[in-house]
Design a protein around this motif. Structure first.
Motif, PDB file in Angstrom:
ATOM      1  N   ALA A   1       0.830  -1.205   0.000  1.00 46.39           N
ATOM      2  CA  ALA A   1       0.000   0.000   0.000  1.00 46.39           C
ATOM      3  C   ALA A   1       0.869   1.262   0.000  1.00 46.39           C
ATOM      4  O   ALA A   1       0.585   2.228  -0.725  1.00 46.39           O
ATOM      5  N   PHE A   2       1.945   1.252   0.785  1.00 42.37           N
ATOM      6  CA  PHE A   2       2.818   2.436   0.856  1.00 42.37           C
ATOM      7  C   PHE A   2       3.683   2.568  -0.399  1.00 42.37           C
ATOM      8  O   PHE A   2       3.977   3.692  -0.835  1.00 42.37           O
TER       9      PHE A   2
ATOM     10  N   VAL B   1      -2.964   4.279 -11.272  1.00 36.08           N
ATOM     11  CA  VAL B   1      -3.196   3.145 -10.369  1.00 36.08           C
ATOM     12  C   VAL B   1      -2.507   1.864 -10.839  1.00 36.08           C
ATOM     13  O   VAL B   1      -1.809   1.207 -10.059  1.00 36.08           O
ATOM     14  N   ILE B   2      -2.685   1.494 -12.109  1.00 35.27           N
ATOM     15  CA  ILE B   2      -2.189   0.177 -12.545  1.00 35.27           C
ATOM     16  C   ILE B   2      -0.653   0.080 -12.495  1.00 35.27           C
ATOM     17  O   ILE B   2      -0.112  -0.905 -11.968  1.00 35.27           O
TER      18      ILE B   2
ATOM     19  N   LEU C   1       4.205  -1.887  -9.394  1.00 29.42           N
ATOM     20  CA  LEU C   1       5.366  -1.599  -8.542  1.00 29.42           C
ATOM     21  C   LEU C   1       5.173  -2.217  -7.161  1.00 29.42           C
ATOM     22  O   LEU C   1       6.114  -2.804  -6.597  1.00 29.42           O
ATOM     23  N   ALA C   2       3.955  -2.091  -6.601  1.00 30.25           N
ATOM     24  CA  ALA C   2       3.677  -2.663  -5.278  1.00 30.25           C
ATOM     25  C   ALA C   2       3.860  -4.177  -5.299  1.00 30.25           C
ATOM     26  O   ALA C   2       4.412  -4.758  -4.358  1.00 30.25           O
ATOM     27  N   PHE C   3       3.412  -4.822  -6.382  1.00 34.56           N
ATOM     28  CA  PHE C   3       3.568  -6.275  -6.500  1.00 34.56           C
ATOM     29  C   PHE C   3       5.050  -6.656  -6.487  1.00 34.56           C
ATOM     30  O   PHE C   3       5.460  -7.583  -5.772  1.00 34.56           O
ATOM     31  N   ALA C   4       5.859  -5.937  -7.261  1.00 38.41           N
ATOM     32  CA  ALA C   4       7.288  -6.269  -7.343  1.00 38.41           C
ATOM     33  C   ALA C   4       7.996  -6.013  -6.009  1.00 38.41           C
ATOM     34  O   ALA C   4       8.779  -6.848  -5.541  1.00 38.41           O
TER      35      ALA C   4
ATOM     36  N   GLY D   1       0.583  -7.566  -1.260  1.00 34.70           N
ATOM     37  CA  GLY D   1       0.849  -6.145  -1.454  1.00 34.70           C
ATOM     38  C   GLY D   1      -0.188  -5.487  -2.340  1.00 34.70           C
ATOM     39  O   GLY D   1      -0.660  -4.376  -2.057  1.00 34.70           O
ATOM     40  N   VAL D   2      -0.588  -6.177  -3.415  1.00 31.86           N
ATOM     41  CA  VAL D   2      -1.642  -5.641  -4.293  1.00 31.86           C
ATOM     42  C   VAL D   2      -2.959  -5.518  -3.522  1.00 31.86           C
ATOM     43  O   VAL D   2      -3.697  -4.541  -3.677  1.00 31.86           O
TER      44      VAL D   2
END
Length: 287
Positions: A47-48, A61-62, A67-70, A200-201
């Motif tokens: 989220a951060f 957003v996408i 980036l959050a996933f990685a 994370g997503v």
């Protein structure tokens, strides 16, 4: 009747958000055979990471989700290899307890870097869509569409890709998979990356719906765990079914009980399912 329909719609939206980290939790449990409660901190980190990409780099957003996933996938693998892997020989309970400690450490690292204040994504405001007396937020619809797309991608990955089939083989029988030339250690690393990344997503989707702070993941940990237990620990389809059922149960419960008791629905769901059907709705293993 309108109140019940609105609760079911809200529950479907909530369940779809919970389903994404629940899939990550179930995938890690299926392959590594222990409940990784550090997914709460992975959700917070995701989220951060997305918030930073969105508000600092100006990404939509996408790309922020990617980036959050990685980022959370890498954090999950590093955490597994440095802290949890060496404890696996001591049993699932020890690793589960260690994951709780790891969760606290990562959560406080996020607090040290970003502070305790609530933060929101830089998104345009939009009016709710109205269908008679029913209301649906545009952001809720976007998050639902993203959740469905992620779940579909995960289903296709597990069913049709070589790596997905290898993950299913290790989850079913690691010794037999090894005899077939599959390296369970390599599969474990990929599974942790996927599981942490999905958590994370999930944290991002939850943050898009409300706001984020260092306890974002912690607040949904019980719901994610309850969804995985309801659906059947280790079952990916079960995690989705469990999350949707739990989301609608929580929203329907708000009709008759105050919002402060909402979390109790997760506890009740876990107790009932473990009593009536320990393996869950779609689970095949009872442990």
């Amino acid at each position: 009747m309108t109140l019940i329909l609105q609760a079911l719609i809200n529950g479907l939206m909530t369940g779809a958000l919970i389903a994404v980290p629940a899939i990550g939790f179930s995938a890690i449990f299926a392959v590594l055979r222990y409940p990784n409660f550090a997914i709460a901190s992975y959700a917070t980190i995701g989220a951060f990471a997305a918030w930073w990409a969105n508000t600092t780099l100006g990404l939509p957003v996408i790309p922020s989700l990617a980036l959050a996933f990685a980022v959370t996938g890498v954090v999950g693998v590093l955490s597994e290899e440095t802290a949890l892997k060496r404890l696996r020989d001591n049993g699932a309970l020890i690793v589960a307890i260690a994951s709780i400690a790891l969760n606290l450490v990562l959560e406080n690292i996020v607090r040290f870097i970003f502070g305790n204040d609530m933060k929101g994504y830089d998104l345009p405001l939009a009016r709710d869509l109205r269908f008679g007396e029913l209301r649906i937020g545009p952001q809720q619809l976007q998050s639902l569409a993203l959740s469905v797309a992620i779940m579909a991608a995960m289903f296709l990955f597990l069913r049709y890709t070589r790596f997905g089939k290898a993950m299913r083989a290790v989850a079913d029988n690691p010794d037999l998979a090894r005899l077939k030339g599959i390296d369970p250690a390599r599969i474990a690393i990929v599974t942790v990356f996927l599981g942490a990344g999905l958590s994370g997503v999930g944290g991002v989707l939850i943050g898009l719906d409300t706001s984020i702070d260092p306890l974002t993941g912690y607040r949904v940990l019980l719901s994610v765990f309850a969804a995985a237990v309801l659906g059947g620990l280790g079952s990916i389809p079960g995690a989705v079914v469990g999350a949707l059922a739990l989301g609608m149960a929580e929203e329907l419960a708000l009709i008759v009980v105050p919002a402060t008791y909402r979390t109790a629905v997760g506890f009740v769901a876990i107790l009932l399912m473990l009593t009536i059907r320990p393996r869950g709705i779609l689970g095949e293993r009872a442990s």
